[in-house]
Every structure is written in structure tokens, then in C-alpha cells.
Scaffold this active site. Structure first.
Site, PDB file in Angstrom:
ATOM      1  N   GLY A 246     -20.386  35.415 -37.474  1.00 14.19           N
ATOM      2  CA  GLY A 246     -20.556  36.331 -36.342  1.00 14.19           C
ATOM      3  C   GLY A 246     -19.190  36.847 -35.921  1.00 14.19           C
ATOM      4  O   GLY A 246     -18.250  36.882 -36.715  1.00 14.19           O
ATOM      5  N   ARG A 247     -19.078  37.226 -34.651  1.00 13.52           N
ATOM      6  CA  ARG A 247     -17.810  37.812 -34.171  1.00 13.52           C
ATOM      7  C   ARG A 247     -16.616  36.885 -34.421  1.00 13.52           C
ATOM      8  O   ARG A 247     -15.582  37.313 -34.926  1.00 13.52           O
ATOM      9  CB  ARG A 247     -17.872  38.055 -32.656  1.00 13.52           C
ATOM     10  N   ILE A 248     -16.767  35.617 -34.048  1.00 15.43           N
ATOM     11  CA  ILE A 248     -15.627  34.698 -34.153  1.00 15.43           C
ATOM     12  C   ILE A 248     -15.342  34.375 -35.617  1.00 15.43           C
ATOM     13  O   ILE A 248     -14.182  34.379 -36.046  1.00 15.43           O
ATOM     14  CB  ILE A 248     -15.874  33.424 -33.303  1.00 15.43           C
TER      15      ILE A 248
ATOM     16  N   THR B 140     -15.038  24.817 -33.798  1.00  9.39           N
ATOM     17  CA  THR B 140     -14.781  25.448 -32.491  1.00  9.39           C
ATOM     18  C   THR B 140     -16.091  25.990 -31.913  1.00  9.39           C
ATOM     19  O   THR B 140     -16.069  26.852 -31.035  1.00  9.39           O
ATOM     20  CB  THR B 140     -13.765  26.612 -32.622  1.00  9.39           C
TER      21      THR B 140
ATOM     22  N   ARG C 249     -19.872  24.180 -31.217  1.00 11.46           N
ATOM     23  CA  ARG C 249     -20.420  23.238 -30.228  1.00 11.46           C
ATOM     24  C   ARG C 249     -20.439  21.857 -30.851  1.00 11.46           C
ATOM     25  O   ARG C 249     -20.724  21.698 -32.048  1.00 11.46           O
ATOM     26  CB  ARG C 249     -21.854  23.624 -29.835  1.00 11.46           C
TER      27      ARG C 249
ATOM     28  N   HIS D 218     -12.269  21.299 -25.493  1.00 10.60           N
ATOM     29  CA  HIS D 218     -13.008  22.571 -25.424  1.00 10.60           C
ATOM     30  C   HIS D 218     -12.147  23.689 -24.817  1.00 10.60           C
ATOM     31  O   HIS D 218     -12.414  24.167 -23.706  1.00 10.60           O
ATOM     32  CB  HIS D 218     -14.302  22.372 -24.616  1.00 10.60           C
TER      33      HIS D 218
ATOM     34  N   GLU E  98     -19.314  16.022 -23.889  1.00 13.85           N
ATOM     35  CA  GLU E  98     -18.041  16.456 -23.309  1.00 13.85           C
ATOM     36  C   GLU E  98     -18.038  16.038 -21.849  1.00 13.85           C
ATOM     37  O   GLU E  98     -18.999  16.361 -21.150  1.00 13.85           O
ATOM     38  CB  GLU E  98     -17.890  17.974 -23.428  1.00 13.85           C
TER      39      GLU E  98
HETATM   40  C1  DGY Z   1     -18.294  29.691 -24.649  1.00 14.73           C
HETATM   41  O1  DGY Z   1     -18.089  30.629 -23.860  1.00 14.73           O
HETATM   42  O2  DGY Z   1     -19.422  29.419 -25.040  1.00 14.73           O
HETATM   43  C2  DGY Z   1     -17.128  28.943 -25.117  1.00 14.73           C
HETATM   44  O3  DGY Z   1     -17.479  27.772 -25.750  1.00 14.73           O
HETATM   45  C3  DGY Z   1     -16.149  28.671 -23.978  1.00 14.73           C
HETATM   46  O4  DGY Z   1     -14.928  28.322 -24.554  1.00 14.73           O
END
Ligand code: DGY
Length: 325
Positions: free
Chosen positions: A156-158, A232, A234, A282, A263
């Protein structure tokens, strides 16, 4: 006058925008999130709820707040803390903050990848413990980065922003993501191929019923020996017990986690004992500008919902709006 409950002090950038239209804001001022009971008690009767990823918002919470609730706006891109189906069933639009944290999160994934590969955290601890006695040809050798293969799970975007950065490091990039179009010289492959060929594996899928513990013992066993895993996304996407076993046995070289489950991570979690596991709290979106933009988007969603307008970023827009068209 509309009542709004905001579950934590968010950047003023967003708050001031909300205040202009809706002065009656109730903001939780604790450093810790409100408990479920506290949240329900304070939000009861609210027309709008602005929450964070630390707040679990399910159907019972929505009902306890009341049927006047018009919008749930989360200052996050991920919405796994919200029962979106329950919100949809109650006709409540749910807003999130996509796009504005893409670069910050991709930067974080890269920082973690390089730190894990080159043992930066371990080396820092080593030096500060007074263990550095001389330069040595074999001191704290890491994994090669430039020229290696990066596998991105979730394009996706990231995921794409990570692939974009990878070009500068001469990485070969492959990805696994149903329906995503190739970009930045990254090539789609099936998951087994990705795990077999990747020196670095980056996890970038949202947490859903389908992705829960996607990274399990089987997944880790299929990874290339000596590879590095970075998450990065979940914490729930990863089975931490399985990861511990893979790291302890050096099946994989290292892992770097921006997110954990739960968390915060309890201090007796065995992963904390491992030198080859970097864990940070996080922080993917933790830059000042990013958090300001997230607050702004969350405010815009909240305001739109309160005014009965379409949310600029709505995760259940199809069910909420298109049905009514
Ligand atoms: C989100 O916005 O879902 C990110 O995990 C925050 O860092």
C-alpha cells in the site's frame, strides 16, 4: 450545542480547527488513555468522538455513548481498535488519517532495517558498557544492505514509499500484495517466493482477521536463513513467541519492531532479552509535522461528521454514503 469528546490532548493544530466550529470540547487530560469505563462516562451523550489507537471502540462503547453519536474520528491510519462493522451497522462514519504519515513510517522502517542490519543499537550498548577495547576485523559484523533483496509484505502507501527509498540503496525489491500494481521497480511475487528470496522482509499490512499472526512459525521457517524482519504495521500481525524462537536459534539474523502486542510490551517479555531484536515504542509516525497533520485530518473528519457532511477520509464510506445515494 454539539458535544465532543477527545480521548487525549492532540496537537493544537487540529484542536483549534475543531474549536472554531464547535467550542464545546471535552478533552481527556490524562497522560494515560481513559479506561473503557472512563471513556464511556465522559463520552456519554457526545455527538462526536475523536479517539486514538489506544482506545478500543466497540459496539457496546458506541451504544453506551448513545444513539446521537454522529462520527468517530481516529487520529491514526490504522483502525483495528475500532469495530468498523459495528459503527457501520449504527450508521456512524469512521474517519482515519491516511497519507500524512506515509513518509514518516517508511523512514522509520528504513531506520529500523539499517539499525538491525548493522547492529546499531547493540553497538551503542556495547560501547557505553565500556566493552570497546580496540578496532577489530570481526567486531560486531552486520548484514550487507546495499545490493540485497527487500521483500515488502503489503504494498500500500507505506510499502510503496519503502520501495521508493530502496532504489537509492540499490536494493532489489519484490512484494506480495494481492491487487497492488507494480511501482518503483518492485516486482510482485507470491509469499513463498518473497520469503525464500528476501534478505530483508518488511511487514506493511493492516491488522485484520486475515493478517492476525500472518508472521508465524511457518512464515519464519520459510524466510531465508540470516534474513532480517521489520514490522512497522501492527504487533498483532506477528506471533511473538514464534519470532523469539527464530531469533534465539539464529534462524533469522535480526528483527526490528516498531509495534508489539500488547503495547506497551511487558518488561518480562522474552524478546527484550535478545540482542538481535530491536524494539521501539510505536514511533512510526512520531515526527512533529506528521502528528500535526494527523491531528488536522482527524479534526477535519470530526467536523465533517458533526456537520452531516461526507468525511474527507472515511473507512466505511461505501457502506455509509453510497447506500444513501
Ligand atoms: C497509525 O496511525 O495507525 C500509526 O500506527 C500511528 O503511528
Amino acid at each position: 450545542m454539539k458535544k465532543i469528546f477527545i480521548t487525549r490532548a492532540i496537537p493544537e493544530f487540529g484542536l483549534s480547527l475543531v474549536r472554531e466550529s464547535f467550542p464545546r470540547l471535552d478533552i481527556w487530560d490524562g497522560e494515560l488513555p481513559p479506561s473503557r469505563e472512563e471513556l464511556v462516562q465522559r463520552a456519554r451523550g457526545a455527538d462526536g468522538l475523536l479517539c486514538l489507537l489506544t482506545d478500543k471502540i466497540d459496539g457496546d462503547v458506541m451504544d453506551a455513548i448513545g444513539s446521537q453519536l454522529k462520527v468517530i474520528s481516529s487520529m491514526s491510519v490504522g483502525v483495528d481498535h475500532i469495530d468498523v462493522a459495528a459503527a457501520t451497522a449504527r450508521g456512524i462514519p469512521v474517519g482515519n488519517t491516511p497519507g500524512v504519515l506515509t513518509d514518516a513510517t517508511a523512514d522509520q522502517a528504513f531506520a529500523l532495517m539499517l539499525s538491525a542490519a548493522r547492529r546499531i543499537v547493540e553497538a551503542d550498548r556495547f560501547l557505553k558498557a565500556g566493552k570497546w577495547v580496540t578496532w577489530s576485523p570481526s567486531l560486531l559484523l552486520g548484514a550487507d544492505f546495499a545490493g540485497s533483496t527487500l521483500g515488502i509484505v503489503g504494498f500500500g502507501r507505506i510499502g510503496q514509499a519503502i520501495a521508493k527509498r530502496a532504489q537509492g540503496f540499490d536494493l532489489r525489491v519484490i512484494y506480495h500484495s494481492p491487487n497492488a500494481q507494480p511501482a518503483y521497480n518492485a516486482h510482485p511475487v507470491d509469499l513463498d517466493t518473497l520469503l525464500r528470496e528476501s534478505d530483508f522482509v518488511s511487514i506493511n499490512v493492516p491488522l485484520t482477521a486475515q493478517t492476525k499472526h500472518l508472521v508465524n512459525a511457518k512464515f519464519l521457517a520459510k524466510m531465508k536463513p540470516g534474513a532480517v524482519l521489520v514490522n512497522t504495521a501492527r504487533g498483532g500481525v506477528l506471533d511473538q513467541k514464534a519470532l523469539y524462537a527464530a531469533l534465539k536459534s539464529n534462524k533469522i539474523f535480526a528483527a526490528a519492531l516498531d509495534v508489539t502486542d500488547p503495547e506497551p510490551l511487558p518488561l518480562d517479555c522474552p524478546l527484550l532479552e535478545l540482542e538481535n531484536c530491536i524494539i521501539v515504542p510505536h514511533l512510526g509516525s512520531a515526527s512533529k509535522k506528521t502528528r500535526e497533520m494527523m491531528a488536522l485530518l482527524a479534526a477535519q473528519n470530526l467536523i465533517a461528521g458533526l456537520k452531516g457532511e461526507r468525511l474527507p477520509n472515511c473507512v466505511n464510506s461505501q457502506a455509509i454514503y453510497d447506500e444513501k445515494l
